[in-house]
Design a protein around this motif. Structure first.
Motif, PDB file in Angstrom:
ATOM      1  N   SER A 138      10.679 -12.626   2.461  1.00  0.00           N
ATOM      2  CA  SER A 138      10.872 -11.367   3.181  1.00  0.00           C
ATOM      3  C   SER A 138      11.148 -10.233   2.201  1.00  0.00           C
ATOM      4  O   SER A 138      10.781  -9.084   2.437  1.00  0.00           O
ATOM      5  CB  SER A 138      11.970 -11.505   4.239  1.00  0.00           C
ATOM      6  OG  SER A 138      13.132 -12.025   3.674  1.00  0.00           O
ATOM      7  N   LYS A 165       7.857  -8.921   1.089  1.00  0.00           N
ATOM      8  CA  LYS A 165       7.266  -8.057   2.112  1.00  0.00           C
ATOM      9  C   LYS A 165       7.881  -6.669   2.076  1.00  0.00           C
ATOM     10  O   LYS A 165       7.169  -5.660   2.132  1.00  0.00           O
ATOM     11  CB  LYS A 165       7.477  -8.681   3.500  1.00  0.00           C
ATOM     12  CG  LYS A 165       6.623  -9.896   3.742  1.00  0.00           C
ATOM     13  CD  LYS A 165       6.868 -10.440   5.141  1.00  0.00           C
ATOM     14  CE  LYS A 165       6.068 -11.711   5.348  1.00  0.00           C
ATOM     15  NZ  LYS A 165       6.437 -12.409   6.574  1.00  0.00           N
ATOM     16  N   GLN A 182       5.965  -3.267   1.336  1.00  0.00           N
ATOM     17  CA  GLN A 182       6.055  -2.234   2.370  1.00  0.00           C
ATOM     18  C   GLN A 182       6.610  -0.928   1.796  1.00  0.00           C
ATOM     19  O   GLN A 182       6.024   0.142   1.964  1.00  0.00           O
ATOM     20  CB  GLN A 182       7.003  -2.740   3.470  1.00  0.00           C
ATOM     21  CG  GLN A 182       7.261  -1.747   4.583  1.00  0.00           C
ATOM     22  CD  GLN A 182       6.294  -1.974   5.722  1.00  0.00           C
ATOM     23  OE1 GLN A 182       6.231  -3.072   6.270  1.00  0.00           O
ATOM     24  NE2 GLN A 182       5.537  -0.964   6.047  1.00  0.00           N
ATOM     25  N   LEU A 186       0.047 -13.147  -0.021  1.00  0.00           N
ATOM     26  CA  LEU A 186       0.420 -11.933   0.707  1.00  0.00           C
ATOM     27  C   LEU A 186      -0.575 -10.831   0.346  1.00  0.00           C
ATOM     28  O   LEU A 186      -0.666 -10.417  -0.808  1.00  0.00           O
ATOM     29  CB  LEU A 186       1.849 -11.523   0.333  1.00  0.00           C
ATOM     30  CG  LEU A 186       2.425 -10.299   1.042  1.00  0.00           C
ATOM     31  CD1 LEU A 186       3.910 -10.510   1.315  1.00  0.00           C
ATOM     32  CD2 LEU A 186       2.234  -9.038   0.222  1.00  0.00           C
ATOM     33  N   PRO A 212       2.004  -6.067   3.646  1.00  0.00           N
ATOM     34  CA  PRO A 212       3.371  -6.324   4.096  1.00  0.00           C
ATOM     35  C   PRO A 212       3.448  -7.211   5.340  1.00  0.00           C
ATOM     36  O   PRO A 212       4.428  -7.933   5.517  1.00  0.00           O
ATOM     37  CB  PRO A 212       3.941  -4.930   4.360  1.00  0.00           C
ATOM     38  CG  PRO A 212       2.797  -3.994   4.314  1.00  0.00           C
ATOM     39  CD  PRO A 212       1.720  -4.637   3.506  1.00  0.00           C
ATOM     40  N   ASP A 213       2.447  -7.159   6.181  1.00  0.00           N
ATOM     41  CA  ASP A 213       2.505  -7.982   7.392  1.00  0.00           C
ATOM     42  C   ASP A 213       1.446  -9.064   7.387  1.00  0.00           C
ATOM     43  O   ASP A 213       1.065  -9.582   8.423  1.00  0.00           O
ATOM     44  CB  ASP A 213       2.310  -7.097   8.638  1.00  0.00           C
ATOM     45  CG  ASP A 213       3.356  -6.018   8.698  1.00  0.00           C
ATOM     46  OD1 ASP A 213       4.538  -6.364   8.528  1.00  0.00           O
ATOM     47  OD2 ASP A 213       2.991  -4.843   8.863  1.00  0.00           O
ATOM     48  N   ASN A 214       0.952  -9.370   6.229  1.00  0.00           N
ATOM     49  CA  ASN A 214      -0.192 -10.263   6.167  1.00  0.00           C
ATOM     50  C   ASN A 214      -0.004 -11.348   5.112  1.00  0.00           C
ATOM     51  O   ASN A 214      -0.201 -11.118   3.933  1.00  0.00           O
ATOM     52  CB  ASN A 214      -1.433  -9.436   5.836  1.00  0.00           C
ATOM     53  CG  ASN A 214      -2.538  -9.689   6.819  1.00  0.00           C
ATOM     54  OD1 ASN A 214      -2.430 -10.600   7.648  1.00  0.00           O
ATOM     55  ND2 ASN A 214      -3.593  -8.917   6.732  1.00  0.00           N
ATOM     56  N   VAL A 215       0.397 -12.518   5.561  1.00  0.00           N
ATOM     57  CA  VAL A 215       0.481 -13.657   4.657  1.00  0.00           C
ATOM     58  C   VAL A 215      -0.549 -14.670   5.113  1.00  0.00           C
ATOM     59  O   VAL A 215      -0.525 -15.110   6.258  1.00  0.00           O
ATOM     60  CB  VAL A 215       1.891 -14.276   4.653  1.00  0.00           C
ATOM     61  CG1 VAL A 215       1.912 -15.537   3.801  1.00  0.00           C
ATOM     62  CG2 VAL A 215       2.907 -13.270   4.131  1.00  0.00           C
TER      63      VAL A 215
END
Lengths: 440, 246
Positions: A27, A30, A34, A140, A143-146
């Motif tokens: 996290s 991320k 971000q 990754l 930021p919202d895409n793993v």
């Protein structure tokens, strides 16, 4: 967020000012991505790539992402966070009877770096590159895409990331298949070779050897051109998984770069070559000195002085073989800029990763301290390498031109198309990717 | 097989120490605040060789929870060979100078919670008549400095408290180790501009800690040279010390 710091690759050239962040968990990565948003960032592990591939104005440092997440003691399949070092993997798993399927010449690199460089080792001719043993990665790309990438899930992204120099995103974890061994020792054979044609013939003759590499005196000329020590190795069979606990020695500070000149290097190379008096020596050695002789000297990169150095590693096609190597070695010897022992190795077939370096032929790696007149020489060598159907290793490169890159890595457009598709162009970029025209 | 209890287990020094004990096949009980990171660490340590790893969540500032958590740890481990207290925050000195509540919260985390834990552990260990309580204090507690005196005050409190405990528990055969690390490259010091020559890796500090526990050392400066640096620093006359910007 950390303040500006000076960072550089292993070659200590160039040195740049960068901001960095070292997340503690996924996290955290991320959040870092971000917060930074667009503008170019790159993942950075132990900073062992030589040139500018881990350099960007903003770096995401993976040093705290160093946990082992899963291990199957029946199959040797291990999953780790990408920031774990190969040194740690060896420390934990050799006593359990598992070894790295492929290892480069230093163990102080991260698992993520090994994937991003698709590193190769002394067994490339039989075992291929590192990523051949990578089952899957968590990548990754935003930021919202793993994404879980493997040969079956996002396969094109997987192949782009293996050897993709971090330009497809941040590798969070890697699942790797280790190789079973019964000993921490290697049965090593050293053969003294008096010239180039002999060493190339010996690579051919020793094709079945698991490991093979030659240390070559790049300053030798005339009939001694290409004189070298060829080393082959096999994992020992005795049940000796423990090894000696040795502490490395340290180069405490920059050495004056004038210390390394054609005379001192000639002398060193000559002594090294002649340290073996017999034609052939067989010895059982621990895996450390066999695979990682330079890891025994911490900060050996300081030997080249404060201006730094570059390692020039190229490969030329097998057909070009002797003629090509002969001409290039002559050129280097004549320049007088040759380095400590250069490393020569025969590669096996190339793989299907878009930017992986190895292709079937011969590779040579040599160190050059950064000095006036070096880059023109390397430009000149580039042209010869291209002529012989070869290319330069991105993990070592610090100065190749965009044109040379495009000519020698013909799949660069496919690579870019995948980056385009996953939206990583301009988001994940390095000084190198900008220089090579992959980012602006 | 040693039984090791670690509070603040996800801190970098604790983690490095736990890995050293895991390699020896120890039985570990880890306490920390962040469950996700704790679970990751537990798996890591098991693969590295720990014979077992149990975990519990605790925010050390919730002092009411300390007792039950420690009770559970004691139940799981039985006799505890080593209890290591490693939690802490470096805090924001400048912020603390302007905000009393903030300063007290720092003191709460770095000192009060630890004193409470030490009191509870002392009772447990006194009954055991064996074992080591190891606490991470800091060289910062040796003399107040303008750059981090809130943190330093908390560490000084821990040091003094432990000196008392050392003498009290000595009679019961319990060893109390005061650990005073210098500058260590950890997430806590991330972002500070530190002199590279003086910064140690957590694993080096962990090695010293394990050794000091074995040798039943009273006070450990780690790396070793901080003993001499601090010997000089505490002897600088105040008149001079005030002018130096330390």
């Amino acid at each position: 967020m950390n303040p500006l710091q000076s960072i550089h690759g292993w070659g200590r050239f160039p040195v740049i000012e960068a901001k960095g962040v070292a997340p503690l968990d996924m996290s955290g990565v991320k959040v870092a991505v971000q917060d930074h948003g667009v503008g170019g960032m790159i993942a950075r592990g132990l900073g062992r790539s030589y040139g500018d591939s881990s350099l960007a104005k903003f770096v995401v440092e993976t040093r705290y992402l160093n946990h082992i997440l899963d291990f199957d003691s029946d199959t040797g399949m291990v999953t780790c966070n990408a920031g774990i070092s190969l040194a740690t993997l060896l420390e934990v798993f050799v006593p359990k009877g598992w070894f790295l399927p492929v290892t480069p010449g230093t163990k102080h690199i991260t698992l993520g770096g090994a994937v991003a460089s698709d590193v190769h080792g002394k067994n490339h001719h039989v075992s291929g590159c590192f990523c051949k043993y990578v089952e899957c990665i968590e990548l990754l790309t935003g930021p919202d895409n793993v994404l879980h990438c493997s040969r079956t899930s996002h396969p094109e992204l997987f192949h782009a990331s293996c050897g993709g120099m971090g330009l497809t995103g941040i590798i969070l974890s890697v699942t790797l298949r280790l190789k079973p061994v019964s000993s921490a020792y290697i049965d090593q054979q050293t053969i003294k070779v008096s010239n180039l044609s002999e060493v190339l013939a010996l690579f051919e003759a020793n094709h079945a050897a698991t490991y093979s590499v030659a240390w070559i005196d790049s300053l030798a000329t005339g009939s001694a051109l290409g004189r070298s020590l060829l080393m082959t190795g096999e994992h020992s069979s005795g049940n000796m998984l423990a090894g000696p606990d040795k502490h490395p020695i340290t180069i405490p500070a920059d050495m004056p770069s004038s210390l390394l000149n054609r005379f001192s290097i000639k002398l060193f190379n000559s002594l090294y070559y002649n340290r073996i008096t017999k034609k052939e020596v067989k010895k059982r050695v621990h895996y450390e000195p066999f695979f990682y002789p330079l890891d025994g000297i911490q900060h050996w990169n300081r030997l080249y002085g404060k201006n730094g150095f570059t390692q020039y590693q190229f490969v030329i096609s097998k057909e070009a073989g002797q003629e090509g190597m002969n001409r290039i070695l002559k050129e280097i010897a004549a320049s007088g800029k040759g380095s400590f022992l250069a490393v020569l190795k025969a590669f096996g077939k190339q793989n299907s990763n878009y930017l992986s370096f190895p292709l079937e032929g011969y590779t040579l790696a040599l160190d050059f301290k950064i000095e006036e007149g070096l880059f023109p020489l390397l430009e000149h060598l580039d042209a010869m390498v291209l002529d012989y159907g070869g290319r330069i290793y991105l993990t070592k490169d610090v100065r190749m031109s965009e044109k040379t890159f495009r000519q020698s890595y013909p799949r660069w457009q496919e690579f870019q198309a995948i980056r385009e598709q996953y939206g990583t162009i301009g988001i994940f970029s390095s000084y190198q990717s900008r220089r090579l025209g992959l980012d602006t | 097989m040693k039984k090791i209890l670690i509070i603040g287990a996800t801190s970098a020094i604790a983690e490095a120490t736990a890995r050293r004990y895991a390699k020896k096949g120890s039985k570990l009980y880890l306490i920390a605040r962040n469950g996700e990171r704790l679970a990751t660490l537990a798996t890591d340590l098991k693969i590295r060789g720990a014979s077992s790893v149990d975990t519990a969540l605790l925010d050390v500032n919730e002092r009411g929870s300390q007792g039950p958590v420690l009770e559970q740890a004691t139940k799981t481990l039985g006799l505890i060979d080593v209890a290591l207290i490693a939690h802490g925050t470096l805090g924001d000195q400048k912020g603390c100078e302007q905000d009393a509540e903030k300063a007290l919260l720092e003191f709460e985390t770095n000192a009060v919670s630890t004193l409470a834990l030490l009191t509870r552990l002392a009772t447990i260990f006194e009954k055991q008549h064996a074992g080591t309580i190891a606490v991470i204090s800091s060289v910062a507690g040796d003399r107040g400095r303008p750059s981090n005196y809130v943190y330093g005050t908390a560490k000084a409190a821990i040091t003094t408290f432990c000196e008392g405990l050392q003498a009290r528990l000595f009679k019961s055969g319990v060893h109390v180790l005061i650990i005073k690390p210098g500058l260590v490259a950890t997430p806590m010091t991330e972002g500070l501009s530190l002199p590279a020559m003086l910064v140690a890796e957590p694993d080096l500090v962990a090695r010293d800690i394990v050794r000091a526990i074995e040798k039943r050392t009273d006070t450990l400066y780690t790396p070793w040279f901080w003993k001499y640096i601090m010997a000089i620093i505490i002897h600088i006359p105040t008149a001079l010390f005030k002018k130096a910007n330390l």
